[in-house]
Design a protein around this motif. Structure first.
Motif, PDB file in Angstrom:
ATOM      1  N   ALA A 122       0.848  -1.197   0.000  1.00 58.49           N
ATOM      2  CA  ALA A 122       0.000   0.000   0.000  1.00 58.49           C
ATOM      3  C   ALA A 122       0.880   1.241   0.000  1.00 58.49           C
ATOM      4  CB  ALA A 122      -0.903   0.007   1.222  1.00 58.49           C
ATOM      5  N   ALA A 123       0.577   2.170  -0.908  1.00 60.43           N
ATOM      6  CA  ALA A 123       1.318   3.436  -0.971  1.00 60.43           C
ATOM      7  C   ALA A 123       0.341   4.586  -0.806  1.00 60.43           C
ATOM      8  CB  ALA A 123       2.044   3.562  -2.308  1.00 60.43           C
ATOM      9  N   LEU A 124       0.815   5.691  -0.240  1.00 62.23           N
ATOM     10  CA  LEU A 124      -0.023   6.883  -0.179  1.00 62.23           C
ATOM     11  C   LEU A 124      -0.341   7.285  -1.617  1.00 62.23           C
ATOM     12  CD1 LEU A 124       1.928   8.923   2.552  1.00 62.23           C
ATOM     13  CD2 LEU A 124      -0.245   7.706   2.855  1.00 62.23           C
ATOM     14  N   SER A 125      -1.618   7.531  -1.900  1.00 63.52           N
ATOM     15  CA  SER A 125      -2.022   7.852  -3.278  1.00 63.52           C
ATOM     16  C   SER A 125      -1.292   9.071  -3.825  1.00 63.52           C
ATOM     17  CB  SER A 125      -3.533   8.074  -3.347  1.00 63.52           C
ATOM     18  OG  SER A 125      -4.201   6.859  -3.077  1.00 63.52           O
ATOM     19  N   GLU A 126      -0.944  10.006  -2.925  1.00 63.63           N
ATOM     20  CA  GLU A 126      -0.271  11.234  -3.373  1.00 63.63           C
ATOM     21  C   GLU A 126       1.116  10.970  -3.984  1.00 63.63           C
ATOM     22  OE1 GLU A 126       1.488  12.777   0.915  1.00 63.63           O
ATOM     23  OE2 GLU A 126      -0.666  12.850   0.547  1.00 63.63           O
ATOM     24  N   THR A 127       1.681   9.761  -3.738  1.00 64.06           N
ATOM     25  CA  THR A 127       2.997   9.447  -4.326  1.00 64.06           C
ATOM     26  C   THR A 127       2.887   9.159  -5.818  1.00 64.06           C
ATOM     27  OG1 THR A 127       2.788   7.063  -3.899  1.00 64.06           O
ATOM     28  CG2 THR A 127       3.834   8.397  -2.168  1.00 64.06           C
ATOM     29  N   ALA A 130       1.863   3.122  -8.730  1.00 64.18           N
ATOM     30  CA  ALA A 130       0.812   2.175  -9.110  1.00 64.18           C
ATOM     31  C   ALA A 130       1.321   0.733  -9.189  1.00 64.18           C
ATOM     32  CB  ALA A 130       0.216   2.570 -10.458  1.00 64.18           C
ATOM     33  N   THR A 131       2.633   0.569  -9.411  1.00 64.85           N
ATOM     34  CA  THR A 131       3.204  -0.783  -9.503  1.00 64.85           C
ATOM     35  C   THR A 131       4.450  -0.881  -8.618  1.00 64.85           C
ATOM     36  OG1 THR A 131       4.780  -0.323 -11.270  1.00 64.85           O
ATOM     37  CG2 THR A 131       2.534  -0.816 -11.951  1.00 64.85           C
ATOM     38  N   VAL A 132       4.962  -2.085  -8.447  1.00 64.10           N
ATOM     39  CA  VAL A 132       6.179  -2.294  -7.654  1.00 64.10           C
ATOM     40  C   VAL A 132       7.331  -1.441  -8.200  1.00 64.10           C
ATOM     41  CG1 VAL A 132       7.920  -3.984  -6.963  1.00 64.10           C
ATOM     42  CG2 VAL A 132       5.567  -4.631  -7.005  1.00 64.10           C
ATOM     43  N   ALA A 133       7.443  -1.375  -9.510  1.00 60.18           N
ATOM     44  CA  ALA A 133       8.537  -0.602 -10.139  1.00 60.18           C
ATOM     45  C   ALA A 133       8.508   0.862  -9.714  1.00 60.18           C
ATOM     46  CB  ALA A 133       8.443  -0.725 -11.658  1.00 60.18           C
ATOM     47  N   ASP A 134       7.318   1.374  -9.381  1.00 60.74           N
ATOM     48  CA  ASP A 134       7.177   2.775  -8.981  1.00 60.74           C
ATOM     49  C   ASP A 134       7.725   3.062  -7.578  1.00 60.74           C
ATOM     50  OD1 ASP A 134       5.914   3.248 -11.406  1.00 60.74           O
ATOM     51  OD2 ASP A 134       3.898   2.983 -10.580  1.00 60.74           O
ATOM     52  N   LEU A 135       8.158   2.029  -6.878  1.00 61.85           N
ATOM     53  CA  LEU A 135       8.731   2.245  -5.540  1.00 61.85           C
ATOM     54  C   LEU A 135      10.147   2.823  -5.596  1.00 61.85           C
ATOM     55  CD1 LEU A 135       7.522  -0.990  -3.698  1.00 61.85           C
ATOM     56  CD2 LEU A 135       6.833   1.361  -3.160  1.00 61.85           C
ATOM     57  N   LYS A 136      10.744   2.821  -6.775  1.00 64.15           N
ATOM     58  CA  LYS A 136      12.092   3.383  -6.913  1.00 64.15           C
ATOM     59  C   LYS A 136      12.114   4.817  -6.395  1.00 64.15           C
ATOM     60  CE  LYS A 136      13.740   0.361 -10.550  1.00 64.15           C
ATOM     61  NZ  LYS A 136      13.943   0.121 -11.977  1.00 64.15           N
ATOM     62  N   GLY A 137      13.063   5.084  -5.480  1.00 71.14           N
ATOM     63  CA  GLY A 137      13.188   6.424  -4.915  1.00 71.14           C
ATOM     64  C   GLY A 137      12.226   6.740  -3.788  1.00 71.14           C
ATOM     65  N   LYS A 138      11.291   5.815  -3.497  1.00 70.19           N
ATOM     66  CA  LYS A 138      10.303   6.054  -2.432  1.00 70.19           C
ATOM     67  C   LYS A 138      10.770   5.410  -1.115  1.00 70.19           C
ATOM     68  CE  LYS A 138       6.921   7.428  -5.415  1.00 70.19           C
ATOM     69  NZ  LYS A 138       7.712   7.526  -6.652  1.00 70.19           N
ATOM     70  N   SER A 139      10.107   5.786  -0.022  1.00 72.68           N
ATOM     71  CA  SER A 139      10.408   5.167   1.277  1.00 72.68           C
ATOM     72  C   SER A 139       9.415   4.034   1.524  1.00 72.68           C
ATOM     73  CB  SER A 139      10.349   6.204   2.401  1.00 72.68           C
ATOM     74  OG  SER A 139       9.086   6.837   2.437  1.00 72.68           O
ATOM     75  N   LEU A 140       9.952   2.894   1.954  1.00 69.74           N
ATOM     76  CA  LEU A 140       9.138   1.681   2.107  1.00 69.74           C
ATOM     77  C   LEU A 140       9.521   0.932   3.376  1.00 69.74           C
ATOM     78  CD1 LEU A 140       7.244  -0.615   0.772  1.00 69.74           C
ATOM     79  CD2 LEU A 140       9.380  -1.559  -0.122  1.00 69.74           C
ATOM     80  N   GLN A 186       5.249  10.205   7.048  1.00 64.59           N
ATOM     81  CA  GLN A 186       6.690   9.988   7.229  1.00 64.59           C
ATOM     82  C   GLN A 186       7.179   8.765   6.463  1.00 64.59           C
ATOM     83  OE1 GLN A 186       6.132  10.152  11.607  1.00 64.59           O
ATOM     84  NE2 GLN A 186       7.965  11.427  11.604  1.00 64.59           N
ATOM     85  N   LEU A 187       6.269   8.134   5.738  1.00 73.02           N
ATOM     86  CA  LEU A 187       6.598   6.923   4.984  1.00 73.02           C
ATOM     87  C   LEU A 187       5.664   6.858   3.776  1.00 73.02           C
ATOM     88  CD1 LEU A 187       8.260   4.166   5.184  1.00 73.02           C
ATOM     89  CD2 LEU A 187       6.239   3.219   6.294  1.00 73.02           C
ATOM     90  N   ASP A 188       6.232   6.503   2.607  1.00 67.02           N
ATOM     91  CA  ASP A 188       5.424   6.453   1.380  1.00 67.02           C
ATOM     92  C   ASP A 188       4.610   5.172   1.242  1.00 67.02           C
ATOM     93  OD1 ASP A 188       6.369   8.931   0.410  1.00 67.02           O
ATOM     94  OD2 ASP A 188       8.158   7.979  -0.446  1.00 67.02           O
ATOM     95  N   ALA A 189       5.211   4.043   1.664  1.00 64.22           N
ATOM     96  CA  ALA A 189       4.556   2.753   1.383  1.00 64.22           C
ATOM     97  C   ALA A 189       4.923   1.686   2.403  1.00 64.22           C
ATOM     98  CB  ALA A 189       4.942   2.279  -0.025  1.00 64.22           C
ATOM     99  N   THR A 190       4.049   0.664   2.486  1.00 66.72           N
ATOM    100  CA  THR A 190       4.300  -0.476   3.373  1.00 66.72           C
ATOM    101  C   THR A 190       4.027  -1.765   2.608  1.00 66.72           C
ATOM    102  OG1 THR A 190       3.591  -1.591   5.419  1.00 66.72           O
ATOM    103  CG2 THR A 190       1.936  -0.261   4.337  1.00 66.72           C
TER     104      THR A 190
END
Length: 315
Positions: A122-127, A130-140, A186-190
């Motif tokens: 789950a990611a904050l929608s504001e980030t 939409a896919t796993v690849a989109d986690l690049k550069g995000k906090s998880l 304080q975190l983009d995704a879990t």
């Protein structure tokens, strides 16, 4: 004659005294996970079923860091039944040090394959992810270090051609703490590996606009057993209007070889006789079936469980 009667009474008395002592030692400690996951409520339900159904049993539920810790505790004889992810069970049997097993855990025995853990990211929608690849550069957050969830995260990243280095920030936090950080921006995704409808994600979905990230089916194909392609069905969480493709890994109920055949038999039998009680404790138990119970185990079945499956005509 009187002498024999008296002796008989003494013997009977000895049996009466010793029987409860023998039974009272039938202690069943059930190793689960964090209280906001799925293992814990199901463990509580099983504990209740066993306390009522196994004569003289005393049951206890232990909240733990889940799969990896549970399997190590079983090997040490510090529990009689544990919930664990299929890949963790496989690594434990092989003695995969990277996964948290210093040596092969040779005492482990399977009771049943149960419901699948669905990888839910789950990611904050504001980030905008939409896919796993989109986690690049995000906090998880990937779950506690070397937990079953974190081993799933590593596997999925590897099969997606990514690594933790691709992230902006990496956190090793349990489900509920990850959600608190997301609520506070304080975190983009879990990434959470659990049965569907887990309490922490339900809480998050009601408090923030979130997006569940899709994991392509080819990731499951390249990982192979015990991973399978799966989906988070539409409506599982508030605001989730479409099915989200992802991967799942089957959970197992595991015991160890020093648990008696009779107790292992009763634990297996009573679980299947009380599936409604388990489903009432958590909807994820709806994924448990007799037909699926003996499929794909990376470890041998306990002889007590084997006896039950033979009675059911499955072996």
């Amino acid at each position: 004659m009187f002498h024999n009667l008296k002796l008989g009474a003494v013997v009977a008395g000895a049996i009466a005294v010793s029987a409860p002592v023998a039974q009272a030692s039938e202690f069943i400690n059930i190793l689960t996970g964090g209280t906001s996951g799925v293992y814990y409520p199901l463990g509580v339900a099983l504990s209740d079923v066993y306390a009522k159904g196994i004569e003289g049993a005393r049951t206890q539920v232990q909240s733990t860091k889940a799969s990896v810790e549970n399997l190590n505790l079983l090997q040490q004889g510090k529990g009689e039944l544990a919930f664990a992810l299929g890949d963790s069970v496989k690594y434990a049997w092989e003695g995969n040090a990277d996964a948290g097993f210093k040596e092969p855990l040779s005492k482990l025995r399977a009771i049943a394959a149960i419901y699948p853990n669905v990888i839910q990211i789950a990611a904050l929608s504001e980030t905008g992810a939409a896919t796993v690849a989109d986690l690049k550069g995000k906090s998880l957050s990937v779950g506690a270090a070397k937990s079953g969830t974190e081993l799933n995260a590593r596997a999925i990243f590897g099969a997606s051609g990514m690594s933790y280095e691709d992230l902006g920030k990496l956190e090793y936090l349990p489900f509920a703490e990850s959600v608190e950080l997301m609520k506070n921006r304080q975190l983009d995704a879990t990434l959470q590996s659990s049965g569907l409808g887990n309490a922490a994600l339900k809480d998050l979905a009601t408090s923030q606009p979130i997006t569940f990230l899709s994991v392509p089916a080819e990731v499951a194909e390249s990982l192979g057993a015990p991973y399978i392609a799966s989906a988070i069905p539409a409506g599982t969480y508030e605001g989730q209007t479409a099915d989200v493709p992802t991967v799942a890994v089957v959970n197992f109920l595991v015991t160890h070889e020093d648990v008696s055949d009779e107790v292992a038999y009763q634990m297996t039998k009573l679980m299947f006789e009380n599936l409604d009680t388990l489903k009432a404790a958590h909807s994820a138990a709806g994924g448990i079936s007799l037909e699926g119970a003996i499929k794909g185990s990376p470890i041998p079945l306990h002889p007590g469980a084997e006896r039950f499956y033979k009675e059911q005509g499955l072996l």
